[in-house]
Design a protein around this motif. Sequence first.
Motif, mmCIF file in Angstrom:
data_model
loop_
_atom_site.group_PDB
_atom_site.id
_atom_site.type_symbol
_atom_site.label_atom_id
_atom_site.label_comp_id
_atom_site.label_asym_id
_atom_site.label_seq_id
_atom_site.Cartn_x
_atom_site.Cartn_y
_atom_site.Cartn_z
ATOM 1 N N ASP A 151 0.731 -1.290 0.083
ATOM 2 C CA ASP A 151 0.368 -0.110 -0.062
ATOM 3 C C ASP A 151 0.799 1.433 -0.250
ATOM 4 O O ASP A 151 0.819 2.236 -0.864
ATOM 5 C CB ASP A 151 -0.902 -0.569 0.994
ATOM 6 N N LEU A 152 1.615 1.130 1.014
ATOM 7 C CA LEU A 152 2.648 3.038 0.646
ATOM 8 C C LEU A 152 3.763 2.426 -0.263
ATOM 9 O O LEU A 152 3.605 3.530 -1.147
ATOM 10 C CB LEU A 152 3.358 1.732 2.042
ATOM 11 N N ALA A 153 4.262 1.464 -1.506
ATOM 12 C CA ALA A 153 4.343 1.696 -2.574
ATOM 13 C C ALA A 153 4.043 1.837 -3.175
ATOM 14 O O ALA A 153 4.006 3.024 -4.672
ATOM 15 C CB ALA A 153 5.355 0.055 -2.976
ATOM 16 N N ALA A 154 2.395 1.313 -3.436
ATOM 17 C CA ALA A 154 1.347 1.715 -4.442
ATOM 18 C C ALA A 154 1.071 3.494 -4.024
ATOM 19 O O ALA A 154 1.355 4.805 -5.330
ATOM 20 C CB ALA A 154 -0.193 1.865 -3.828
ATOM 21 N N ALA A 155 0.851 3.698 -2.689
ATOM 22 C CA ALA A 155 0.967 5.851 -2.669
ATOM 23 C C ALA A 155 2.300 6.709 -3.394
ATOM 24 O O ALA A 155 1.601 7.951 -3.445
ATOM 25 C CB ALA A 155 0.939 5.440 -1.213
ATOM 26 N N MET A 156 3.671 5.468 -2.785
ATOM 27 C CA MET A 156 4.732 6.911 -4.036
ATOM 28 C C MET A 156 4.939 6.349 -5.065
ATOM 29 O O MET A 156 5.839 6.459 -5.455
ATOM 30 C CB MET A 156 5.582 5.855 -2.790
ATOM 31 N N ASN A 157 3.807 5.752 -5.934
ATOM 32 C CA ASN A 157 3.874 5.542 -7.044
ATOM 33 C C ASN A 157 5.075 4.671 -8.044
ATOM 34 O O ASN A 157 5.307 5.186 -8.364
ATOM 35 C CB ASN A 157 4.228 6.568 -7.905
ATOM 36 N N ILE A 158 5.400 3.103 -6.816
ATOM 37 C CA ILE A 158 6.417 2.310 -6.672
ATOM 38 C C ILE A 158 5.398 1.465 -7.420
ATOM 39 O O ILE A 158 4.632 1.077 -6.907
ATOM 40 C CB ILE A 158 6.761 1.890 -5.906
#
Length: 255
Positions: A151-158
């Motif tokens: 989820d954090l990765a998605a929020a950081m556009n990873i």
Amino acid sequence: MINEYFSVVLSVFAASAAGLVGAFALMKKTVLAGDVMSHLAIPGLGLALLWSLNPILGGGTTLILGAIVIWQLEKKTTLSSDAAIGVIFASSVALGALLINSEEDLIDALFGGFVKLSLNEFIFGMAVSIFVIVMLWILRNKLIIALFSEDLAAAMNIKTSSVNLWFLLLFALTILSGLQFLGALLAGSLIIIPAAAARQVTHSLGQFLAYSAIFAALSVVAGFALSSAYELELGPTVVVVAAAIFAVAAIKRKK
């Protein structure tokens, strides 16, 4: 052919790359995939031997193709990484056993022992090992974030799918670099054991990565020395040394 010194240098670089990949695999909880993925090389080794080609070329081809198939299975099915790797593993071992008819060739494919390195093979092996190390350094932050929170990765556009593909490809290339001296059966050991040993002695991420690479390189250097001194098979000797390092690390942790 090149002399043994260059073979040791290449093996140290390949081992260091394996140690780093193993550290990330341990954090990803897919460290056993190293042992399984190394078997993906067996069909390629069998075809290369059958057609009188360079075994490393054949093994590398099936390793890369296998990594891409595993990635696609993860994307398009509900299978986990371990399950996808398991499916490919069973198929590749069966196919490899059918293709490799010579008992001597089978032993070489499983435990290493192909002809000495040529200059081109040395350059290729060094390039692969350095590429793996550099790419892991470049991707380290994305890998760590994707490992701990998608989820954090998605929020950081990873893009976690792309990160997973890169990791699988680096995994495959690392195994490829170890095929020459460890063989398909043991190539994954330098991914599994040094990382497990490093985890016993530190909880710091930076030290964990460093120790994992150092333990892998030390296993290779000591393995070369022991195999030369006592005329032992190189691949199994390297793995036994790595296991001894793990045992010492585990004992130290208990104290």
